[in-house]
Structure formats: structure tokens, C-alpha cells
Design an enzyme around this catalytic site. Structure first.
Site, mmCIF file in Angstrom:
data_model
loop_
_atom_site.group_PDB
_atom_site.id
_atom_site.type_symbol
_atom_site.label_atom_id
_atom_site.label_comp_id
_atom_site.label_asym_id
_atom_site.label_seq_id
_atom_site.Cartn_x
_atom_site.Cartn_y
_atom_site.Cartn_z
ATOM 1 N N LYS A 71 30.794 3.764 -12.350
ATOM 2 C CA LYS A 71 30.074 2.931 -11.377
ATOM 3 C C LYS A 71 28.977 2.079 -12.041
ATOM 4 O O LYS A 71 28.588 2.330 -13.189
ATOM 5 C CB LYS A 71 29.477 3.831 -10.296
ATOM 6 C CG LYS A 71 30.522 4.543 -9.433
ATOM 7 C CD LYS A 71 29.853 5.257 -8.269
ATOM 8 C CE LYS A 71 30.856 5.964 -7.392
ATOM 9 N NZ LYS A 71 30.221 6.571 -6.207
ATOM 10 N N TYR A 81 36.819 1.203 -0.054
ATOM 11 C CA TYR A 81 36.175 2.373 0.567
ATOM 12 C C TYR A 81 36.446 2.453 2.071
ATOM 13 O O TYR A 81 35.666 3.050 2.797
ATOM 14 C CB TYR A 81 34.669 2.312 0.330
ATOM 15 C CG TYR A 81 34.194 2.939 -0.974
ATOM 16 C CD1 TYR A 81 34.602 4.218 -1.373
ATOM 17 C CD2 TYR A 81 33.276 2.279 -1.783
ATOM 18 C CE1 TYR A 81 34.130 4.795 -2.546
ATOM 19 C CE2 TYR A 81 32.796 2.852 -2.964
ATOM 20 C CZ TYR A 81 33.231 4.113 -3.333
ATOM 21 O OH TYR A 81 32.754 4.697 -4.484
ATOM 22 N N PHE A 85 26.611 5.466 5.633
ATOM 23 C CA PHE A 85 26.281 4.930 4.304
ATOM 24 C C PHE A 85 27.279 3.867 3.821
ATOM 25 O O PHE A 85 27.167 3.373 2.699
ATOM 26 C CB PHE A 85 26.178 6.070 3.272
ATOM 27 C CG PHE A 85 27.395 6.959 3.181
ATOM 28 C CD1 PHE A 85 28.495 6.615 2.407
ATOM 29 C CD2 PHE A 85 27.431 8.174 3.873
ATOM 30 C CE1 PHE A 85 29.606 7.431 2.321
ATOM 31 C CE2 PHE A 85 28.556 8.998 3.798
ATOM 32 C CZ PHE A 85 29.638 8.620 3.019
ATOM 33 N N ARG A 94 38.082 15.925 -10.365
ATOM 34 C CA ARG A 94 37.023 16.250 -9.411
ATOM 35 C C ARG A 94 36.149 17.392 -9.940
ATOM 36 O O ARG A 94 34.941 17.409 -9.755
ATOM 37 C CB ARG A 94 37.608 16.555 -8.036
ATOM 38 C CG ARG A 94 38.206 15.278 -7.426
ATOM 39 C CD ARG A 94 38.690 15.457 -6.027
ATOM 40 N NE ARG A 94 37.614 15.655 -5.071
ATOM 41 C CZ ARG A 94 36.825 14.679 -4.616
ATOM 42 N NH1 ARG A 94 36.965 13.444 -5.045
ATOM 43 N NH2 ARG A 94 35.884 14.951 -3.738
ATOM 44 N N THR A 143 29.354 15.591 -5.286
ATOM 45 C CA THR A 143 29.002 14.184 -5.020
ATOM 46 C C THR A 143 27.522 13.917 -5.287
ATOM 47 O O THR A 143 27.164 12.888 -5.852
ATOM 48 C CB THR A 143 29.322 13.848 -3.539
ATOM 49 O OG1 THR A 143 30.679 14.207 -3.292
ATOM 50 C CG2 THR A 143 29.120 12.379 -3.241
ATOM 51 N N ARG A 161 28.503 14.218 -13.156
ATOM 52 C CA ARG A 161 27.434 13.777 -12.248
ATOM 53 C C ARG A 161 26.122 14.491 -12.536
ATOM 54 O O ARG A 161 25.054 13.914 -12.360
ATOM 55 C CB ARG A 161 27.881 13.957 -10.798
ATOM 56 C CG ARG A 161 28.885 12.869 -10.388
ATOM 57 C CD ARG A 161 29.598 13.214 -9.146
ATOM 58 N NE ARG A 161 30.367 12.099 -8.589
ATOM 59 C CZ ARG A 161 31.295 12.241 -7.652
ATOM 60 N NH1 ARG A 161 31.561 13.431 -7.165
ATOM 61 N NH2 ARG A 161 31.953 11.191 -7.196
ATOM 62 N N ASN A 176 25.876 7.887 -8.435
ATOM 63 C CA ASN A 176 26.368 9.152 -9.002
ATOM 64 C C ASN A 176 27.372 8.924 -10.146
ATOM 65 O O ASN A 176 28.167 9.786 -10.477
ATOM 66 C CB ASN A 176 26.928 10.059 -7.908
ATOM 67 C CG ASN A 176 28.104 9.453 -7.151
ATOM 68 O OD1 ASN A 176 28.487 8.313 -7.407
ATOM 69 N ND2 ASN A 176 28.676 10.209 -6.241
ATOM 70 N N HIS A 203 33.409 7.747 -9.790
ATOM 71 C CA HIS A 203 34.236 7.997 -8.601
ATOM 72 C C HIS A 203 35.559 8.542 -9.081
ATOM 73 O O HIS A 203 36.057 8.136 -10.130
ATOM 74 C CB HIS A 203 34.477 6.696 -7.819
ATOM 75 C CG HIS A 203 35.575 6.818 -6.801
ATOM 76 N ND1 HIS A 203 35.362 7.321 -5.539
ATOM 77 C CD2 HIS A 203 36.912 6.562 -6.882
ATOM 78 C CE1 HIS A 203 36.523 7.346 -4.885
ATOM 79 N NE2 HIS A 203 37.476 6.885 -5.679
ATOM 80 N N GLU A 258 44.641 3.997 -4.589
ATOM 81 C CA GLU A 258 43.536 3.446 -5.384
ATOM 82 C C GLU A 258 44.043 2.824 -6.692
ATOM 83 O O GLU A 258 43.520 1.808 -7.144
ATOM 84 C CB GLU A 258 42.493 4.545 -5.647
ATOM 85 C CG GLU A 258 41.794 4.980 -4.364
ATOM 86 C CD GLU A 258 40.728 6.043 -4.584
ATOM 87 O OE1 GLU A 258 40.528 6.490 -5.736
ATOM 88 O OE2 GLU A 258 40.075 6.428 -3.592
HETATM 89 P P1 CMP Z 1 32.425 8.522 -4.162
HETATM 90 O O1 CMP Z 1 33.143 9.683 -4.746
HETATM 91 O O2 CMP Z 1 32.527 7.231 -4.870
HETATM 92 O O3 CMP Z 1 32.907 8.321 -2.638
HETATM 93 C C1 CMP Z 1 32.081 7.755 -1.657
HETATM 94 C C2 CMP Z 1 30.673 7.608 -2.098
HETATM 95 O O4 CMP Z 1 29.723 7.472 -1.067
HETATM 96 C C3 CMP Z 1 30.224 8.844 -2.830
HETATM 97 O O5 CMP Z 1 30.870 8.902 -4.083
HETATM 98 C C4 CMP Z 1 28.707 8.640 -2.868
HETATM 99 O O6 CMP Z 1 28.285 7.918 -4.014
HETATM 100 C C5 CMP Z 1 28.446 7.775 -1.635
HETATM 101 N N1 CMP Z 1 27.614 8.453 -0.641
HETATM 102 C C6 CMP Z 1 26.430 8.008 -0.208
HETATM 103 N N2 CMP Z 1 25.910 8.826 0.718
HETATM 104 C C7 CMP Z 1 26.789 9.833 0.875
HETATM 105 C C8 CMP Z 1 26.822 10.996 1.686
HETATM 106 N N3 CMP Z 1 25.830 11.314 2.527
HETATM 107 N N4 CMP Z 1 27.898 11.824 1.584
HETATM 108 C C9 CMP Z 1 28.927 11.520 0.743
HETATM 109 N N5 CMP Z 1 28.946 10.416 -0.052
HETATM 110 C C10 CMP Z 1 27.891 9.590 0.007
#
Ligand code: CMP
Length: 136
Positions: A12, A52, A60, A88, A94, A105, A115, A118, A129
Site C-alpha cells: 500500500k 474495494y 470507512f 493472511r 488488519t 503488519r 496497514n 493487502h 482481484e
Molecule cells: P485491507 O485488507 O486492504 O481491506 C480493507 C481495508 O480497510 C483494510 O485492509 C484496512 O486497511 C481498512 N480499514 C479501515 N478501517 C477498518 C475497519 N474498521 N475494519 C476493517 N478494515 C478497515
């Protein structure tokens, strides 16, 4: 029995900006992922919204799409036995504050938004994807 899978990984904007791409790619290699394809791209907000779209009802969503389109990212197709789950595990939770020691992360993430990485969360999403970024 082997269960070779492909998954999509994104480094990212926060991590690309801090010049962590090589270090993160190295973590994938050390953990026996094959990087089949990779490219550095900058996507538009509408592309991020499409990528997304599973999160479109989340509070968010808007910030997330602004963020993913805010700077260059590195997208990769990773291959390994059980690649989706293994990636993962390597990424960790996350929220970097909750991520386990040794995970990407935990090591590199700044916040739940920034973070650093992805990874696809299912085989079906991995297919979609990968298709999204590597159509040709
Ligand atoms: P990612 O795995 O890229 O998938 C969705 C992204 O939303 C996640 O990583 C986070 O960076 C972002 N995000 C922001 N706020 C939240 C939240 N409350 N819960 C989960 N993902 C979040």
C-alpha cells in the site's frame, strides 16, 4: 497433497512511500511465496472504489478508496501452497496494534488504514482481484 494457489498482494501507499517494497517482497520470498507477476501502479479513486466494492457499505469505504488511490502501490500475484491463507497469516491482523509478532503488519503497519499490505481473503476474491490488476 499440494494445494498450489494464487493470491493478490498489494504493498500500500504508506509502505511504498517509506521505500519498504523491497523489504516486503523479500519477506514473501523468505516465506516461500513465488512472485509470479508484479507491477507498480497508481490507481484512480474510481478504480479503488471498484477494487474495494465489497466494502462499499462500510463507514470507512470512502477514506479507504481515497487512501488506496493516494500514491503508488505495488501489486503482485503470489503463488504458494495454500497461498490465500498463508498470505493472511504472514500479514497478520488488519489492525497493526493487534497483529502478532513477526507479521508484516506488526513490523511495518502504522494504523488500521495505513496497514502496509493487502491480501485477498478467499480463493474467489483472489481470482477477481488478480483479474482486476492483471487482465492481460
Ligand atoms: P485491507 O485488507 O486492504 O481491506 C480493507 C481495508 O480497510 C483494510 O485492509 C484496512 O486497511 C481498512 N480499514 C479501515 N478501517 C477498518 C475497519 N474498521 N475494519 C476493517 N478494515 C478497515
Amino acid at each position: 497433497m499440494s494445494n498450489i494457489q494464487k493470491t493478490l498482494s498489494i504493498i500500500k501507499p504508506d509502505a511504498v512511500e517509506r521505500n519498504l517494497s523491497e523489504e516486503i517482497k523479500n519477506e514473501f520470498k523468505i516465506n516461500n511465496f513465488n512472485i509470479l507477476k508484479e507491477k507498480k501502479v497508481k490507481i484512480t479513486k474510481s478504480e479503488a472504489e471498484k477494487f474495494y466494492q465489497v466494502h462499499q457499505t462500510k463507514p470507512f469505504y470512502n477514506d479507504l478508496c481515497d487512501y488506496l488511490s493516494s500514491g503508488p502501490i505495488v501489486v503482485m500475484i503470489l503463488e504458494k501452497d495454500d497461498a490465500v491463507l498463508e498470505n493472511r497469516k504472514l500479514m497478520g491482523a488488519t489492525d497493526p496494534k493487534k497483529a502478532e509478532e513477526g507479521t508484516l503488519r506488526k513490523k511495518f503497519g502504522i494504523s488500521i488504514d495505513k496497514n502496509s499490505v493487502h491480501g485477498s481473503d478467499s480463493i474467489e476474491n483472489a481470482k477477481q482481484e488478480i483479474e482486476f490488476f492483471f487482465k492481460d
